[in-house]
Design a protein around this motif. Structure first.
Motif, PDB file in Angstrom:
ATOM      1  N   ASP A  53      16.763   9.629   8.646  1.00 55.40           N
ATOM      2  CA  ASP A  53      15.588   9.352   7.816  1.00 55.40           C
ATOM      3  C   ASP A  53      14.375   8.977   8.670  1.00 55.40           C
ATOM      4  O   ASP A  53      14.203   7.816   9.046  1.00 55.40           O
ATOM      5  CB  ASP A  53      15.927   8.211   6.850  1.00 55.40           C
ATOM      6  CG  ASP A  53      14.754   7.904   5.935  1.00 55.40           C
ATOM      7  OD1 ASP A  53      13.727   8.624   6.003  1.00 55.40           O
ATOM      8  OD2 ASP A  53      14.858   6.931   5.163  1.00 55.40           O
TER       9      ASP A  53
ATOM     10  N   SER B 296      11.414   8.525   7.859  1.00 57.32           N
ATOM     11  CA  SER B 296      10.405   7.679   7.218  1.00 57.32           C
ATOM     12  C   SER B 296      10.585   6.198   7.572  1.00 57.32           C
ATOM     13  O   SER B 296       9.653   5.414   7.444  1.00 57.32           O
ATOM     14  CB  SER B 296      10.427   7.869   5.699  1.00 57.32           C
ATOM     15  OG  SER B 296      11.561   7.237   5.155  1.00 57.32           O
ATOM     16  N   VAL B 297      11.775   5.803   8.015  1.00 57.73           N
ATOM     17  CA  VAL B 297      11.958   4.401   8.408  1.00 57.73           C
ATOM     18  C   VAL B 297      12.049   4.250   9.930  1.00 57.73           C
ATOM     19  O   VAL B 297      12.227   3.150  10.452  1.00 57.73           O
ATOM     20  CB  VAL B 297      13.244   3.795   7.782  1.00 57.73           C
ATOM     21  CG1 VAL B 297      13.147   3.819   6.267  1.00 57.73           C
ATOM     22  CG2 VAL B 297      14.500   4.514   8.267  1.00 57.73           C
TER      23      VAL B 297
ATOM     24  N   TYR C 108       9.720   7.919  15.255  1.00 61.43           N
ATOM     25  CA  TYR C 108       8.948   8.963  14.563  1.00 61.43           C
ATOM     26  C   TYR C 108       7.473   8.548  14.439  1.00 61.43           C
ATOM     27  O   TYR C 108       6.566   9.365  14.562  1.00 61.43           O
ATOM     28  CB  TYR C 108       9.539   9.241  13.170  1.00 61.43           C
ATOM     29  CG  TYR C 108       8.736  10.245  12.394  1.00 61.43           C
ATOM     30  CD1 TYR C 108       8.819  11.604  12.693  1.00 61.43           C
ATOM     31  CD2 TYR C 108       7.860   9.840  11.398  1.00 61.43           C
ATOM     32  CE1 TYR C 108       8.049  12.534  12.000  1.00 61.43           C
ATOM     33  CE2 TYR C 108       7.086  10.762  10.698  1.00 61.43           C
ATOM     34  CZ  TYR C 108       7.184  12.101  11.011  1.00 61.43           C
ATOM     35  OH  TYR C 108       6.417  13.019  10.333  1.00 61.43           O
ATOM     36  N   GLN C 109       7.262   7.269  14.201  1.00 66.16           N
ATOM     37  CA  GLN C 109       5.895   6.765  14.043  1.00 66.16           C
ATOM     38  C   GLN C 109       5.039   7.004  15.287  1.00 66.16           C
ATOM     39  O   GLN C 109       3.835   7.199  15.193  1.00 66.16           O
ATOM     40  CB  GLN C 109       5.899   5.264  13.732  1.00 66.16           C
ATOM     41  CG  GLN C 109       6.533   4.921  12.409  1.00 66.16           C
ATOM     42  CD  GLN C 109       5.782   5.529  11.238  1.00 66.16           C
ATOM     43  OE1 GLN C 109       4.555   5.587  11.229  1.00 66.16           O
ATOM     44  NE2 GLN C 109       6.528   6.032  10.278  1.00 66.16           N
TER      45      GLN C 109
ATOM     46  N   TYR D 103       3.839  10.401  15.242  1.00 62.62           N
ATOM     47  CA  TYR D 103       2.845  10.517  14.175  1.00 62.62           C
ATOM     48  C   TYR D 103       1.491   9.905  14.583  1.00 62.62           C
ATOM     49  O   TYR D 103       0.435  10.494  14.386  1.00 62.62           O
ATOM     50  CB  TYR D 103       3.388   9.817  12.926  1.00 62.62           C
ATOM     51  CG  TYR D 103       2.503   9.967  11.710  1.00 62.62           C
ATOM     52  CD1 TYR D 103       2.629  11.058  10.863  1.00 62.62           C
ATOM     53  CD2 TYR D 103       1.534   9.001  11.417  1.00 62.62           C
ATOM     54  CE1 TYR D 103       1.817  11.197   9.747  1.00 62.62           C
ATOM     55  CE2 TYR D 103       0.718   9.132  10.307  1.00 62.62           C
ATOM     56  CZ  TYR D 103       0.863  10.233   9.472  1.00 62.62           C
ATOM     57  OH  TYR D 103       0.060  10.351   8.381  1.00 62.62           O
TER      58      TYR D 103
ATOM     59  N   GLU E  27      10.471  16.571  12.128  1.00 66.46           N
ATOM     60  CA  GLU E  27      10.905  15.868  10.930  1.00 66.46           C
ATOM     61  C   GLU E  27      12.036  16.642  10.238  1.00 66.46           C
ATOM     62  O   GLU E  27      13.049  16.066   9.832  1.00 66.46           O
ATOM     63  CB  GLU E  27       9.725  15.684   9.969  1.00 66.46           C
ATOM     64  CG  GLU E  27      10.108  14.860   8.763  1.00 66.46           C
ATOM     65  CD  GLU E  27       8.950  14.620   7.796  1.00 66.46           C
ATOM     66  OE1 GLU E  27       7.778  14.858   8.175  1.00 66.46           O
ATOM     67  OE2 GLU E  27       9.242  14.207   6.662  1.00 66.46           O
TER      68      GLU E  27
ATOM     69  N   ARG F 240      15.901  15.371   9.586  1.00 65.35           N
ATOM     70  CA  ARG F 240      16.501  15.263   8.240  1.00 65.35           C
ATOM     71  C   ARG F 240      17.727  16.154   8.100  1.00 65.35           C
ATOM     72  O   ARG F 240      18.653  15.836   7.360  1.00 65.35           O
ATOM     73  CB  ARG F 240      15.478  15.649   7.166  1.00 65.35           C
ATOM     74  CG  ARG F 240      14.409  14.623   6.955  1.00 65.35           C
ATOM     75  CD  ARG F 240      13.618  14.899   5.680  1.00 65.35           C
ATOM     76  NE  ARG F 240      12.397  14.103   5.653  1.00 65.35           N
ATOM     77  CZ  ARG F 240      12.352  12.811   5.318  1.00 65.35           C
ATOM     78  NH1 ARG F 240      13.460  12.192   4.952  1.00 65.35           N
ATOM     79  NH2 ARG F 240      11.203  12.151   5.350  1.00 65.35           N
TER      80      ARG F 240
END
Ligand code: TRP
Length: 368
Positions: A297, A299-300, A304-305, A308, A322, A326
């Protein structure tokens, strides 16, 4: 969630901050207006890292009609710089270049001294010098960049700070900043000093132009009180453009120098970076087999941040990463290895420019 100039805690709800602070969201119309001047939209605008503003539209309209603006931002020199601090500065440099504007940059050695029981001025001054090197390393041009070291340059700020201080009541300051009976009186006066650079351009050049302040949203209380009194003093209300906080390497929370294990400092050595990244919180599963099957995931995920916010400029490649995450096609180890390399390449170049900045730092001082 707590978001004040001195404390940021919990999961930050940015929509709620827009409502509670009474700021404006950055709309697509406004973004379009910005691209009239910058060709391509900066990554930080496109990805809504800068997400809120006050009077940015007014400043751009004035600019179109021939009134320039100046940039103003700053730093409380409480310790070393981490990559989260660099986010709004990188954006500021972009705006400086595209609009050919001056930047006033305040280093608040006095503020850090006043609010931290254990701080001493010698140390906060030294930090201010060290922090200025990081700023300069980002490529700001000396002819357009004016660094203010509060304790050293107080004579430049003092009259403006007095004008401001005289017009803010204790009752307003207490409700805006949450002052207590135990708050020292230096701290109570201090917001007038953060307001002063909003107006300093007129004192230095005679030109009355608005200031645009790119900064993280926690600084907003300062601008609320400053905007209230600006017209009474014959100045434009300072405009703001607010950014989000770069998350730390742990689960939740912003990058914070008080948690060095979850922050990447600009002076970190490659092996330190690798180790911190290796220990970072991700959205991965307990075992590789499970993750291949179920995916992870992003998004948590703290890693990944960083793609981004800073390290993947291509939207297509970001979406690919991404997707692979996933789908369980790319595991956390690979993603971590990539980001550690990107970080270390970035930091090596930054450290080299930072070293060179030592020779030219005086050219950036407001009193050069
Ligand atoms: N108070 C800020 C801090 O603690 C430092 C600061 C001074 C600042 N002037 C500013 C930050 C203007 C943003 C914009 O970090």
């Amino acid at each position: 969630m707590v978001v004040t100039p001195w404390e940021v805690k919990g999961k930050v709800d940015y929509e709620r901050l827009i409502r509670e602070f009474g700021t404006q969201p950055i709309t697509n119309d406004l973004l379009k207006k910005i691209t009239n001047h910058t060709d391509q939209l900066h990554l930080q605008l496109q990805r809504k890292i800068f997400f809120s503003h006050r009077d940015l539209d007014t400043v751009l309209d004035l600019y179109d009609k021939g009134t320039k603006f100046v940039l103003y931002t700053g730093r409380g020199p409480s310790g070393p710089i981490h990559i989260g601090h660099l986010v709004p500065w990188i954006f500021t440099r972009h705006i400086q270049e595209k609009f050919n504007t001056r930047l006033y940059f305040q280093l608040t050695d006095d503020e850090k001294y006043l609010i931290d029981d254990d701080a001493n001025l010698k140390e906060t001054r030294l930090n201010a010098y060290e922090n200025a090197l990081d700023l300069i390393a980002l490529g700001f041009k000396p002819e357009n960049t004016f660094i203010i070291y509060d304790t050293e340059d107080i004579d430049l700020l003092y009259e403006t700070a007095l004008e401001v201080a005289k017009r803010i009541t204790y009752s307003t300051a207490r409700s805006t900043f949450g002052f207590q009976d135990s708050t020292n009186i230096g701290w109570v006066f201090w917001p007038a000093l953060q307001a002063a650079p909003c107006f300093i351009h007129k004192k230095l050049t005679g030109e009355n132009v608005p200031a645009l302040i790119p900064a993280a949203i926690d600084q907003d209380p300062y601008w609320r009180v400053t905007r209230d009194i600006a017209p009474k003093l014959g100045y434009y209300k300072p405009a703001q453009i607010h950014c989000r906080f770069l998350p730390g390497l742990a689960a939740g929370g912003k990058m914070s120098a008080s948690q060095p294990e979850t922050s990447i400092f600009t002076m970190d050595k490659p092996d330190v970076v690798k180790k911190k990244i290796w220990n970072a919180f991700t959205g991965g599963k307990g075992t590789a087999a499970e993750q291949r099957k179920l995916g992870a995931d992003p998004s948590v995920c703290s890693i990944y941040q960083y793609y981004y916010y800073l390290f993947e400029e291509s939207d297509i490649k970001l979406a690919e990463r991404e997707h692979k995450c996933r789908a369980g096609e790319m595991l956390c180890g690979e993603c971590k290895k990539d980001i550690a390399e990107k970080l270390n390449t970035f930091l090596a170049a930054h450290q080299e420019r930072r070293e060179k900045a030592k020779d030219v730092i005086d050219q950036y001082h407001i009193k050069r």
